[in-house]
Structure formats: structure tokens, C-alpha cells
Write an enzyme that holds these catalytic residues in place. Structure first.
Site, mmCIF file in Angstrom:
data_model
loop_
_atom_site.group_PDB
_atom_site.id
_atom_site.type_symbol
_atom_site.label_atom_id
_atom_site.label_comp_id
_atom_site.label_asym_id
_atom_site.label_seq_id
_atom_site.Cartn_x
_atom_site.Cartn_y
_atom_site.Cartn_z
ATOM 1 N N VAL A 122 40.326 54.982 -11.208
ATOM 2 C CA VAL A 122 39.019 55.845 -10.995
ATOM 3 C C VAL A 122 38.792 55.968 -12.508
ATOM 4 C CG1 VAL A 122 37.866 57.901 -10.631
ATOM 5 C CG2 VAL A 122 39.414 56.844 -8.980
ATOM 6 N N PRO A 123 37.842 55.300 -13.217
ATOM 7 C CA PRO A 123 37.755 55.146 -14.714
ATOM 8 C C PRO A 123 37.111 56.277 -15.428
ATOM 9 C CG PRO A 123 35.947 53.859 -13.772
ATOM 10 C CD PRO A 123 36.624 54.499 -12.472
ATOM 11 N N CYS A 124 37.763 57.418 -15.256
ATOM 12 C CA CYS A 124 37.184 58.515 -16.166
ATOM 13 C C CYS A 124 37.167 58.369 -17.740
ATOM 14 C CB CYS A 124 38.016 59.816 -15.968
ATOM 15 S SG CYS A 124 39.701 59.864 -16.119
ATOM 16 N N HIS A 125 37.802 57.555 -18.132
ATOM 17 C CA HIS A 125 38.099 57.091 -19.452
ATOM 18 C C HIS A 125 36.712 56.509 -20.095
ATOM 19 C CE1 HIS A 125 39.487 53.587 -17.377
ATOM 20 N NE2 HIS A 125 38.804 52.998 -18.265
#
Length: 289
Positions: free
Chosen positions: A248-251
Site C-alpha cells: 500500500v504505497p503511502c510513500h
């Protein structure tokens, strides 16, 4: 992959040095000296890890690069096709990622009756703790100390039963992250996530999956695209509680100014991931190399 495992700590030191000293435009020799390597060895190591030279990589972690990505954004997150994950040596965007929220009972009782398998694994960005239930991956975090990482996992599921064991969910995720598609179960067509979160958090995490590879978004944009334009601060809090690193690409969520901002697992690691994804995304590379 062994090179990526061995090199990340030195890469992180180099990125941190550059972030601190970028106004002085440090030379290759100065950066190499800072991490205790010869310029030749450092250049070769960095290029093996990132796929480009240190100089080109720095273009992908600059504020100007981030601003160009943000200004080029045309589709809303909800309209974008699912393209989440890493590219190049890792092709997670070829897999469909589905989030299933835990039941109200599982959420409230600390995971009572859940059996959670966990294992420690290597990734291009450092050691990771990966955990899963019988329904899918429930936790991925970067590890600075195994005991601390395991304590944090157990504190989120205080009543669950934990087993130190790698199962098929974990093997598939790590094989995909490390680009070893021979290790992915041929029957797998998706990565299943089984996450503990509020309805709002799950909605935000689902929206993150719509940020295309090599692209970036902002807290305000995500708030607008989940139908709550005034909730940027709450969106930021939900992103900060994302329990599944990388998948889950919160970056990929940054400040509207183009600055990368904070990251649950460290700003240096966020810089490395954003730059690496920018380099390995062919669309993002156009015009920057």
C-alpha cells in the site's frame, strides 16, 4: 538480489549525506568518502542497486522532479487504473491487490482467535517483518531491530496467536517485491490483504492503491478523491497508520510543495523508494534522464 540486500544500508547513508549537503553539490568522490568507499566502487554499487548513476538518481529525489509529477497529474486517483507496486526488477503492478477489512469482532477484540504467521525477510530497502492471517497479509514493516518490530506487531493484535512461520501469502509478496517471479505461486492472480483499520482508514488505503507507479500525490488530492476535500489532515493520519509498507504505497504521498515529507519508516527510506520507483518506471524516466 543479494547485491540489493547488501548495499541498501550504504545507499541509505549516501542519500542521507546528499540530503544534508545538497546545497554544496557534493562530488562523487565526496559522497563515496562519506560512506567509506572508493569512487569507483561506490559508483558501481550504486548503479547496481538503482539502475542508474548516483547523479541521475538524484534527479528523481529532487523537489523539481516531484513538482513536475504533481503538475502532470491529470486523472483522479479513483479514475486511474490499478498500477500499484514496484517496476523494473519488481513488477507488483501485474498483480491485483485486494483489501479486506477485519470484522468488527476481530478489530475490537485484539485479534482473538486469529492465528498470525510472521517472518523476517530481505527487500531492496532493508529487512522487513511480514505477517499474515489465513485470509492474507496483515502487516509489513521495515525492521531496525527484530524484537522491537515483533513487539509492535503483537501490540496491534494483543490477543492473537503468533507463529514464526513463512506461509504462501508471505512467500508470494516477498518474491514479487524482490522480482523473483519463479518464486510466486503460479495460481496467484492477486495479493490479498487482511487489514485492521477503521472504515475511513480502509478507504484511504484503498485510494493509495490507485496512485500509478512512478507518480506522486498529495494529502489534499487524496482527500478530494475520497469525497472529503476538507479531510487532508485526517488523511495524513490514516496514511501514517498504514500497516503494509510498499504494497500500500503511502510513500507516494508528499507535500503539495514537492517536499517528500515524513514517513513512518524514515524519511531517508522514503527518499530511496521514491527515487528507485522513479528510475524504474519508464514513463517517469522520460524527460528526466
Amino acid at each position: 538480489m543479494s547485491d540489493q540486500k547488501n548495499h541498501y544500508q550504504l545507499i541509505a547513508q549516501a542519500i542521507e549525506y546528499i540530503n544534508i549537503n545538497f546545497r554544496d553539490q557534493p562530488s562523487l568522490t565526496e559522497i563515496a568518502t562519506a560512506v567509506g568507499l572508493s569512487p569507483f566502487h561506490f559508483q558501481r554499487m550504486f548503479t547496481e542497486w538503482a539502475g542508474v548513476s548516483p547523479k541521475k538518481f538524484m534527479q528523481f529525489i529532487s523537489v523539481e522532479y516531484a513538482k513536475q509529477l504533481l503538475s502532470a497529474q491529470q486523472l483522479s486517483l479513483l479514475d486511474a487504473a490499478y498500477q500499484t507496486g514496484l517496476s523494473g526488477t519488481s513488477r507488483l503492478h501485474d498483480l491485483f491487490i485486494n483489501i479486506e477489512g477485519m470484522t468488527p469482532g476481530e478489530y475490537k477484540n485484539g485479534g482473538r482467535a486469529l492465528v498470525i504467521n510472521y517472518s523476517f525477510n530481505h527487500s531492496p530497502f532493508g529487512e522487513m517483518l511480514v505477517a499474515s492471517t489465513t485470509k492474507g497479509i496483515c502487516h509489513i514493516s521495515f525492521v531496525e531491530g527484530q524484537l522491537v518490530a515483533l513487539h509492535n506487531l503483537k501490540s496491534n493484535f494483543c490477543n492473537a496467536i503468533f507463529e514464526h512461520k513463512q506461509d504462501s501469502f508471505q512467500r508470494d509478496v516477498m518474491a514479487a517485491l524482490n522480482g523473483d517471479w519463479r518464486g510466486v505461486n503460479a495460481a496467484s492472480t492477486k495479493i490479498q490483504l487482511h487489514l485492521k483499520g477503521t472504515a475511513f482508514q480502509l478507504k484511504v488505503w484503498q485510494a493509495l492503491l490507485n496512485i500509478p507507479l512512478g507518480s506522486l500525490s498529495t494529502y489534499g488530492v487524496i482527500a478530494s478523491n475520497i469525497g472529503n476535500a476538507n479531510a487532508a489532515r485526517a488523511v495524513g493520519t490514516a496514511i501514517g497508520h498504514n500497516p503494509v509498507a510498499l504494497i500500500v504505497p503511502c510513500h507516494r504521498v508528499i507535500q503539495a510543495t514537492g517536499k517528500l515529507g515524513g514517513y513512518r519508516w524514515g524519511s531517508t527510506r522514503k527518499t530511496a523508494i521514491v527515487g528507485w520507483e522513479g528510475v524504474t518506471s519508464s514513463d517517469a524516466c522520460k524527460g528526466f534522464i
